[in-house]
Scaffold this active site. Structure first.
Site, PDB file in Angstrom:
ATOM      1  N   ASP A   1       0.817  -1.225   0.000  1.00  0.00           N
ATOM      2  CA  ASP A   1       0.000   0.000   0.000  1.00  0.00           C
ATOM      3  C   ASP A   1       0.844   1.266   0.000  1.00  0.00           C
ATOM      4  O   ASP A   1       0.438   2.295   0.547  1.00  0.00           O
ATOM      5  CB  ASP A   1      -0.957   0.030   1.209  1.00  0.00           C
ATOM      6  N   GLU A   2       2.012   1.211  -0.619  1.00  0.00           N
ATOM      7  CA  GLU A   2       2.888   2.400  -0.633  1.00  0.00           C
ATOM      8  C   GLU A   2       2.489   3.394  -1.724  1.00  0.00           C
ATOM      9  O   GLU A   2       3.066   4.485  -1.806  1.00  0.00           O
ATOM     10  CB  GLU A   2       4.356   1.989  -0.865  1.00  0.00           C
TER      11      GLU A   2
ATOM     12  N   PRO B   1      -9.338  -0.277   7.950  1.00  0.00           N
ATOM     13  CA  PRO B   1      -8.457   0.849   8.279  1.00  0.00           C
ATOM     14  C   PRO B   1      -7.027   0.346   8.438  1.00  0.00           C
ATOM     15  O   PRO B   1      -6.795  -0.713   9.007  1.00  0.00           O
ATOM     16  CB  PRO B   1      -8.991   1.365   9.617  1.00  0.00           C
TER      17      PRO B   1
ATOM     18  N   GLY C   1       0.679   1.714  -7.358  1.00  0.00           N
ATOM     19  CA  GLY C   1      -0.228   1.818  -8.506  1.00  0.00           C
ATOM     20  C   GLY C   1      -0.050   3.118  -9.255  1.00  0.00           C
ATOM     21  O   GLY C   1       0.001   3.138 -10.478  1.00  0.00           O
TER      22      GLY C   1
ATOM     23  N   GLN D   1       1.942  -5.913  -3.116  1.00  0.00           N
ATOM     24  CA  GLN D   1       2.318  -5.983  -1.679  1.00  0.00           C
ATOM     25  C   GLN D   1       3.650  -5.262  -1.433  1.00  0.00           C
ATOM     26  O   GLN D   1       3.941  -4.309  -2.126  1.00  0.00           O
ATOM     27  CB  GLN D   1       2.366  -7.438  -1.206  1.00  0.00           C
TER      28      GLN D   1
ATOM     29  N   THR E   1      -7.771  -0.937  -0.212  1.00  0.00           N
ATOM     30  CA  THR E   1      -8.475  -0.951  -1.504  1.00  0.00           C
ATOM     31  C   THR E   1      -9.217  -2.277  -1.684  1.00  0.00           C
ATOM     32  O   THR E   1     -10.294  -2.332  -2.256  1.00  0.00           O
ATOM     33  CB  THR E   1      -7.450  -0.839  -2.673  1.00  0.00           C
TER      34      THR E   1
ATOM     35  N   HIS F   1      -4.518  -1.795  -6.435  1.00  0.00           N
ATOM     36  CA  HIS F   1      -3.904  -0.538  -6.864  1.00  0.00           C
ATOM     37  C   HIS F   1      -5.022   0.437  -7.181  1.00  0.00           C
ATOM     38  O   HIS F   1      -5.920   0.089  -7.943  1.00  0.00           O
ATOM     39  CB  HIS F   1      -3.108  -0.711  -8.154  1.00  0.00           C
TER      40      HIS F   1
ATOM     41  N   GLY G   1       0.404  14.161  -4.484  1.00  0.00           N
ATOM     42  CA  GLY G   1      -1.055  14.078  -4.614  1.00  0.00           C
ATOM     43  C   GLY G   1      -1.403  12.867  -5.449  1.00  0.00           C
ATOM     44  O   GLY G   1      -0.532  12.268  -6.071  1.00  0.00           O
TER      45      GLY G   1
ATOM     46  N   LEU H   1       3.747  12.516   0.207  1.00  0.00           N
ATOM     47  CA  LEU H   1       4.429  13.527   1.020  1.00  0.00           C
ATOM     48  C   LEU H   1       3.446  14.603   1.486  1.00  0.00           C
ATOM     49  O   LEU H   1       3.555  15.131   2.587  1.00  0.00           O
ATOM     50  CB  LEU H   1       5.578  14.158   0.210  1.00  0.00           C
TER      51      LEU H   1
HETATM   52  P1  IMP Z   1      -3.008 -12.797   2.146  1.00  0.00           P
HETATM   53  O1  IMP Z   1      -2.072 -12.276   1.101  1.00  0.00           O
HETATM   54  O2  IMP Z   1      -4.443 -12.546   1.819  1.00  0.00           O
HETATM   55  O3  IMP Z   1      -2.720 -14.239   2.492  1.00  0.00           O
HETATM   56  O4  IMP Z   1      -2.730 -11.990   3.512  1.00  0.00           O
HETATM   57  C1  IMP Z   1      -1.513 -12.120   4.221  1.00  0.00           C
HETATM   58  C2  IMP Z   1      -1.064 -10.789   4.777  1.00  0.00           C
HETATM   59  O5  IMP Z   1      -0.674  -9.934   3.718  1.00  0.00           O
HETATM   60  C3  IMP Z   1      -2.154 -10.023   5.542  1.00  0.00           C
HETATM   61  O6  IMP Z   1      -1.568  -9.308   6.603  1.00  0.00           O
HETATM   62  C4  IMP Z   1      -2.688  -9.070   4.500  1.00  0.00           C
HETATM   63  O7  IMP Z   1      -3.312  -7.956   5.085  1.00  0.00           O
HETATM   64  C5  IMP Z   1      -1.413  -8.716   3.776  1.00  0.00           C
HETATM   65  N1  IMP Z   1      -1.628  -8.251   2.403  1.00  0.00           N
HETATM   66  C6  IMP Z   1      -1.927  -8.996   1.323  1.00  0.00           C
HETATM   67  N2  IMP Z   1      -2.023  -8.235   0.236  1.00  0.00           N
HETATM   68  C7  IMP Z   1      -1.755  -6.977   0.616  1.00  0.00           C
HETATM   69  C8  IMP Z   1      -1.656  -5.728  -0.089  1.00  0.00           C
HETATM   70  O8  IMP Z   1      -1.820  -5.621  -1.304  1.00  0.00           O
HETATM   71  N3  IMP Z   1      -1.347  -4.648   0.683  1.00  0.00           N
HETATM   72  C9  IMP Z   1      -1.118  -4.739   2.010  1.00  0.00           C
HETATM   73  N4  IMP Z   1      -1.196  -5.865   2.673  1.00  0.00           N
HETATM   74  C10 IMP Z   1      -1.500  -6.988   2.005  1.00  0.00           C
END
Ligand code: IMP
Length: 427
Positions: free
Chosen positions: A13-14, A303, A17, A223, A298, A41, A414, A331
């Site tokens: 989630d950085e 939260p 996308g 991820q 997303t 994304h 932004g 930022l």
């Molecule tokens: P899974 O990928 O659904 O098995 O979840 C394993 C861990 O990865 C959990 O803590 C999820 O919240 C996290 N996770 C999976 N996909 C994302 C992503 O795209 N962004 C942030 N966390 C993710």
């Protein structure tokens, strides 16, 4: 540089996308190599917001080829509904290809994902319940069903039937839940197979030929580094390799064919799901960041936990991914804070730690060592160059570069494509 890998340096989630989409306009090909529709994304084009989960972000450009590589686990239901909604928006979907080696997610994967999370009780990982881990488990167990299997009807029915029986036994005996309807799943997946057929190809050939031609190929990480099953905060990780090395297998390219690795770093830190988080701000500052940064998942809407930037993590990501440059995201979210902090080290039982530890028990007990910076109040969302930024924001960026040892090449101020400061052209 013709081939560029984009990776998340934190827990996902950085804002990958946006940068992937931004760079995709000059790419000939965008490739996904791991994960599935657990990723999300959000891409903003003009005033329209697109939430992409499985389809590479290059789809929003007409001439970009989009590859769902062999390392991805593909949920046909998710994929086809994404295709449908893009089509409704008039997006061309003829340039999307799925690897014939990609493993397929089935309803029993999702069911077992949900049931095993419930069974874990207090020890839940907080998965997205998209069936990701159970699908990768089958792959490693060598019982998975791949995209190429969908093209061989009789064999496919035989394999799927065997799997459903096996999984129903697990669902009934271990989880004491209701078994799934075999005929319904088979009928449904035969329909999916027909719809997926035109997308399925040997994508390793497409990627290789593109690289040999000197095409610009963008490898889109999902991820983040700390969710890598080997390198991340195990067991609070996903089941794939969201690090640069993951592409050499998940997209079927050799490591010598990757030129640059761009690490995406949020100006602060967030994480979803469980597990230790050293710089977490479980207070009104964290809440302020959550609201300003729209820090809600997303994919799941959950939260996100928020905290100050942790450069112990970013340094770990730089080292394990071979990062050659950073893109600093969101930022603008830090505008208005009187003081901004960066974690430079951890303190563990009176000792200063420089490197991110493997033991979660140790990580849980680490305290952040912060360096404080003066904040800025000016609106930075319209800044077009580094020089346009307030002095304090520049100092914050320069401090990050010094602490992690790689240049910040892109700064995002932004959500829109136009709100992007390019300090060095990389693609
Ligand atoms: P899974 O990928 O659904 O098995 O979840 C394993 C861990 O990865 C959990 O803590 C999820 O919240 C996290 N996770 C999976 N996909 C994302 C992503 O795209 N962004 C942030 N966390 C993710």
């Amino acid at each position: 540089m013709p081939s560029l890998v984009i990776v998340g340096t934190q827990w996902g989630d950085e804002g990958k996308g946006k940068i992937i989409d931004y760079l995709a306009k000059s790419a000939n090909m965008v490739v996904r190599g791991q994960g599935g529709n657990n990723a999300g994304h959000t891409v903003v084009v003009g005033d329209k917001k697109y939430a992409l989960h499985l389809i590479p972000s290059g789809v929003l450009y007409n001439n970009t080829v989009n590859i769902v590589g062999n390392g991805v686990v593909l949920d046909p239901e998710g994929f086809l509904s994404e295709v449908e909604s893009l089509q409704k928006d008039g997006v061309d979907i003829s340039n999307i290809y799925i690897s014939e080696r990609a493993h397929i997610v089935f309803p029993y994967h999702k069911e077992i994902d949900a049931l095993s999370e419930t069974k874990r009780g207090e020890k839940q990982i907080g998965t997205t319940k998209k069936g990701i881990c159970p699908c990768y488990m089958d792959k490693i167990e060598r019982t998975g069903i791949r995209a190429c299997d969908l093209l061989e009807k009789e064999l496919f029915i035989e394999k799927l039937s065997e799997q459903i029986d096996k999984k129903n036994e697990i669902i009934e005996k271990i989880y004491k839940a209701e078994k799934l309807n075999k005929e319904q799943i088979i009928t449904q997946y035969l329909e999916y197979a027909e719809k997926l057929k035109p997308f399925i190809k040997d994508t390793t050939v497409l990627v290789y030929e593109a690289l040999c031609r000197g095409d610009k190929v963008l490898f889109e990480g999902a991820q983040g580094t700390l969710l890598d099953v080997d390198l991340g905060t195990y067991p609070y990780v996903t089941s794939s390799h969201p690090t640069s090395g993951g592409f050499t297998i998940g997209a079927g390219v050799g490591p010598t064919m990757i030129d640059e690795v761009l690490g995406i770093v949020k100006a602060y830190t967030t994480r979803v799901g469980k597990g230790p988080f050293v710089t977490e701000l479980d207070n009104e500052i964290g809440e302020r960041i959550r609201i300003a940064g729209h820090e809600f998942g997303t994919t799941t809407g959950r939260p996100r936990r928020c905290g100050w930037l942790d450069t112990v993590i970013v340094k770990f990501a730089v080292r394990t991914n071979g990062i050659t440059g950073l893109s600093l995201m969101l930022l603008d979210v830090l505008t208005g804070f009187e003081t901004i902090k960066i974690c430079t080290h951890y303190e563990y039982q009176g000792e200063i730690i420089e490197h991110f530890p493997a033991s979660l028990n140790k990580l849980e007990k680490c305290k952040p060592v912060y360096k404080e910076f003066k904040g800025w109040t000016e609106d930075i969302s319209k800044c077009e160059t580094f020089e346009d930024l307030p002095k304090e924001a520049k100092e914050y960026i320069l401090a990050i570069e010094e602490l992690v040892g790689v240049p910040v090449k892109i700064i995002s101020v932004g959500p829109k494509r136009t709100q992007t400061i390019i300090r060095e052209n990389i693609f």
